[in-house]
Design a protein around this motif. Structure first.
Motif, mmCIF file in Angstrom:
data_model
loop_
_atom_site.group_PDB
_atom_site.id
_atom_site.type_symbol
_atom_site.label_atom_id
_atom_site.label_comp_id
_atom_site.label_asym_id
_atom_site.label_seq_id
_atom_site.Cartn_x
_atom_site.Cartn_y
_atom_site.Cartn_z
ATOM 1 N N UNK A 81 -13.766 -22.489 -20.883
ATOM 2 C CA UNK A 81 -12.694 -21.514 -21.085
ATOM 3 C C UNK A 81 -13.272 -20.122 -21.290
ATOM 4 N N UNK A 82 -14.352 -20.029 -22.066
ATOM 5 C CA UNK A 82 -14.998 -18.729 -22.269
ATOM 6 C C UNK A 82 -15.512 -18.162 -20.953
ATOM 7 N N UNK A 83 -16.060 -19.021 -20.107
ATOM 8 C CA UNK A 83 -16.553 -18.574 -18.807
ATOM 9 C C UNK A 83 -15.421 -17.971 -17.986
ATOM 10 N N UNK A 84 -14.295 -18.663 -17.939
ATOM 11 C CA UNK A 84 -13.167 -18.169 -17.139
ATOM 12 C C UNK A 84 -12.572 -16.904 -17.736
ATOM 13 N N UNK A 85 -12.521 -16.814 -19.061
ATOM 14 C CA UNK A 85 -12.000 -15.609 -19.708
ATOM 15 C C UNK A 85 -12.889 -14.404 -19.408
#
Length: 397
Positions: A81-85
């Motif tokens: 999720x952090x990567x996509x954010x």
């Protein structure tokens, strides 16, 4: 047929269906809500705070925590999720990361049951915003030297001091503030042994949070100073389950873990942009992608991106197995942020002059990564952490 950078190693095969679904959900949300607007937000130095409730509705806030309205996902899902954010913008990932891995984690890990019930459900839903007050104007890499103090006053506490570079500070409803306590609060003479954490409602008299402006990095993120002038708090404002720097440093380990994945999102977005641009841009009557030097750059960047992802995934699996060592997080942050910044800069060269405009995301990502490189532990600090692990010698100070 061109292959996307992370598909070369078939990395999706290393992820569960649930992990892939979470990543896809966050990617779709970023594509829909962030990408069409982020260049304007960045230029104006603001971000739509409505995103926080949307992130809460998606279960992204404190998603790796359990109970109190938190999603309870595994660490790898949180990392993805952090990567996509951060593929959208580092400021967006910072907003979510500070909320969940710093402010919420501190209360979840070290707070009383009353503190957890009071704040965590609202923070998980995005109905309350949190910030984390550790860094000071003169003390960043050396938090043991902090000058913010908390002294006993009858049954309560009085806080005085200043914090600096605090994400979400001027829009927060609650601040987790770390302060030196009275000398008799700690039986140890170790530096920082008397540090305690306090849950501070931002409407408390004496609390203010001036916004920091004129930033050239992380512009789509609220950054503030925290000023505490005789802020009076009840006895139950203190986090009861931790004393000393172990408290704030363990929170930073949580946030750094998200950065290990997040920085790769910025790098992936830069590389995807450069590949598309090189395919469409013609130079000397040929696509830029058809030149050997361009392909060499793209190959090197794709390799580093894939290596960084494998490192992040390995750390995520260790964390899910409760075997992750903070020194390993230093390895991840040092490598992945450094390589992400190199990728951003190299992609900029492929775009030439177009690389500096807001029409493309590359310079924005590069500027943001300059901040990510130094916050929550500078590269030099992480090098010393790794060096101490290798030699047994403490080279700090």
């Amino acid at each position: 047929m061109p292959t996307s950078p992370l598909d070369l190693l078939k990395i999706d095969h290393l992820l569960t269906d649930d992990e892939q679904d979470i990543a896809a959900t966050v990617r779709d949300w970023v594509d829909d809500r962030v990408r069409p607007n982020i260049a304007d937000w960045y230029e104006r130095g603001e971000i739509d705070l409505g995103l926080i409730k949307e992130a809460g509705a998606l279960g992204l806030l404190g998603m790796h925590l359990t109970g109190y309205g938190c999603a309870g996902t595994n660490a790898v899902s949180y990392g993805l999720a952090c990567l996509e954010l951060e593929a959208g913008d580092s400021g967006l990932r910072s907003l979510v990361s500070v909320q969940g891995s710093l402010a919420m984690f501190a209360i979840w890990k070290f707070g009383s049951e009353d503190q957890k019930q009071r704040w965590l459900p609202a923070m998980a839903a995005g109905e309350a915003i949190g910030c984390f007050g550790l860094t000071e104007p003169d003390f960043g890499s050396n938090p043991a030297g902090m000058r913010t103090v908390a002294r006993r006053d009858g049954d309560g506490w009085v806080l005085n001091g200043t914090k600096m570079w605090i994400t979400n500070g001027s829009v927060a409803d609650v601040a987790v503030v770390w302060a030196q306590t009275d000398p008799d609060e700690s039986q140890s003479s170790r530096p920082g042994a008397g540090v305690r954490g306090f849950v501070v409602p931002t409407n408390a008299p004496g609390f203010s949070a001036p916004k920091i402006t004129r930033k050239l990095s992380l512009r789509a993120s609220v950054t503030s100073e925290l000023v505490l002038q005789d802020v009076r708090l009840p006895a139950d404002a203190v986090l009861p389950e931790v004393t000393g720097l172990r408290g704030p440093l363990s929170c930073l380990d949580e946030a750094r873990f998200g950065i290990v994945f997040g920085a790769l999102g910025a790098a992936r977005d830069c590389l995807d942009t450069a590949i598309r641009y090189a395919a469409e841009r013609e130079v000397f009557d040929r696509p830029l992608a058809g030149f050997q030097l361009t392909q060499a750059k793209l190959a090197d960047m794709a390799l580093e991106l894939q290596k960084g992802f494998l490192l992040a995934l390995h750390l995520g699996r260790l964390k899910d197995d409760h075997q992750l060592d903070p020194r390993q997080v230093s390895l991840g942050k040092l490598n992945n942020v450094r390589e992400a910044l190199t990728i951003a800069r190299t992609c900029r060269t492929i775009l030439g002059a177009n690389g500096i405009t807001g029409e493309y995301p590359i310079m924005r990502h590069a500027n943001n990564l300059e901040s990510v490189l130094t916050y929550e532990g500078t590269s030099e600090v992480h090098q010393l952490v790794i060096g101490q692990a290798l030699t047994g010698e403490n080279a700090f100070g």
